[in-house]
Design an enzyme around this catalytic site. Structure first.
Site, mmCIF file in Angstrom:
data_model
loop_
_atom_site.group_PDB
_atom_site.id
_atom_site.type_symbol
_atom_site.label_atom_id
_atom_site.label_comp_id
_atom_site.label_asym_id
_atom_site.label_seq_id
_atom_site.Cartn_x
_atom_site.Cartn_y
_atom_site.Cartn_z
ATOM 1 N N CYS A 3 -19.245 32.099 -6.483
ATOM 2 C CA CYS A 3 -18.455 30.868 -6.374
ATOM 3 C C CYS A 3 -19.251 29.669 -6.859
ATOM 4 C CB CYS A 3 -18.001 30.681 -4.929
ATOM 5 S SG CYS A 3 -17.006 29.208 -4.696
ATOM 6 N N CYS A 43 -18.585 26.483 -4.827
ATOM 7 C CA CYS A 43 -19.228 26.463 -3.493
ATOM 8 C C CYS A 43 -20.739 26.275 -3.610
ATOM 9 C CB CYS A 43 -19.002 27.761 -2.737
ATOM 10 S SG CYS A 43 -17.362 28.434 -2.809
ATOM 11 N N ASP A 44 -21.369 27.010 -4.502
ATOM 12 C CA ASP A 44 -22.829 27.112 -4.506
ATOM 13 C C ASP A 44 -23.522 26.404 -5.666
ATOM 14 O OD1 ASP A 44 -22.593 28.712 -2.256
ATOM 15 O OD2 ASP A 44 -22.466 30.553 -3.427
#
Ligand code: NAP
Length: 305
Positions: free
Chosen positions: A131, A134-135
């Site tokens: 992701c 997200c990261d």
């Protein structure tokens, strides 16, 4: 015991559905084959959940479950093999047991397709991610790789290129599935380098990912590429096969159910990433959990048939 509601899948969608149903004083059984938390537990850090500036995905899942435990949720570790009609409700089957409920929410999620190369499991959450949104923030000013040739991979590369020093877009073929519009943008981006006809053979490092061993399939040449992060975007696999006789799935195996999360099967609802939809994020999973639970509560209360 016959439950009001059985929720299959204890990821963010299933846990949110449980929260609403328990608060509406329904008896709820939450079933999951892998504990709880789902895909979010793979995320080093979540920075896009409103109201929480920064949280580890595992801790966020723990917080969700703590909230459910305070409401006396019943959680069982079980691999559900099917759901059968049973009178005016359903029988949920596992390898060793069966459970009865008046209504069922399928919140089975997806699994990210994995490369399956040596080192991948070791560096999950330590440089390897599924992701970018997200990261990605953890790789500011660093060199990273995105693996895949679809829209997700190219979009991820464009997203990361805004703050990473360099993004290598690694794809196993010359041709891409991604839309030309996105590819054009990526080709013109100064921070993105295309490595086509290239496969990842191995992920290497000590405590964290440090490099990828690559092979050019056109020349058979191997070389090591130093990267701090590798984002795999090689597609998702819905986990709906056990239920596709009950709820129709689309060509990719996602439940073909609209935003109301209501299926044509009375008392069966669908929530989260397992549903056919365009955006699969933590916020859309919890939103589905809410919508499905409220629909299930109305059904259980006889407000809708
Ligand atoms: P996808 O379209 O299925 O693409 C997956 C990519 O990964 C393909 O390029 C595939 O290569 C590659 N791949 C698969 N298995 C691999 C392996 N074992 N090793 C190396 N590469 C592998 O998946 P996606 O990009 O996640 O998109 C899923 C769906 O969502 C698509 O319909 C897409 O259009 C849609 N989507 C749309 C948008 C949008 O904004 N319009 C954004 C994201 C996603 P091959 O091409 O060689 O098979």
């Amino acid at each position: 015991m016959r439950y009001d509601l059985i929720i299959i899948g204890a990821g963010p969608a299933g846990m949110t559905a449980a929260l609403y149903a328990l608060r509406a004083e329904k008896s709820v059984l939450l079933l999951d084959s892998a504990g709880y938390g789902g895909q979010i537990t793979l995320s080093d850090c979540v920075e896009n959940y409103p109201g929480i500036a920064n949280v580890n995905g595992y801790d966020l899942a723990e917080g969700m479950m703590a909230q459910l435990r305070a409401l006396n949720v019943k959680l069982e570790n079980a691999n559900v093999t099917g759901v059968e009609p049973d009178g005016d409700g359903y029988r949920v089957l596992t390898a060793s047991d069966s459970y009865e409920a008046r209504a069922v929410i399928l919140a089975t999620g997806v699994t990210h397709r994995k490369l399956g190369v040596p080192g991948e499991e070791k560096f999950l959450g330590r440089g390897v991610s599924f992701c970018a949104v997200c990261d990605g923030g953890f790789f500011r000013k660093k060199e990273v790789a995105v693996i895949g040739g679809g829209n997700t991979a190219v979009q991820d590369a464009l997203y990361l290129a805004e703050f990473c020093q360099r993004v290598y877009l690694i794809h196993r073929r010359e041709g891409f599935r991604a839309e030309e519009r996105l590819l054009e943008k990526a080709r013109n981006h100064p921070n993105i380098e295309f490595l086509t006809n290239t496969v990842v053979l191995e992920m290497r490092g000590e405590m964290r990912l440090a490099s990828l061993l690559l092979k050019n399939t056109a020349t058979d040449e191997e070389h090591e590429l130093a990267v701090a992060g590798a984002f795999e975007a090689i597609g998702s696999i819905p986990q709906n096969a056990a239920f596709d006789q009950l709820v129709p799935v689309d060509g990719e195996g996602y439940f073909a159910v609209g935003d109301d999360c209501v299926t044509s099967q009375k008392g069966i609802f669908v929530a989260g990433d397992c549903r056919a939809k365009k955006v699969r994020q933590l916020t859309t999973a919890t939103a589905d959990g809410t919508v499905a639970a409220l629909a299930a509560i109305d059904y259980l209360d006889g407000i809708v048939q």
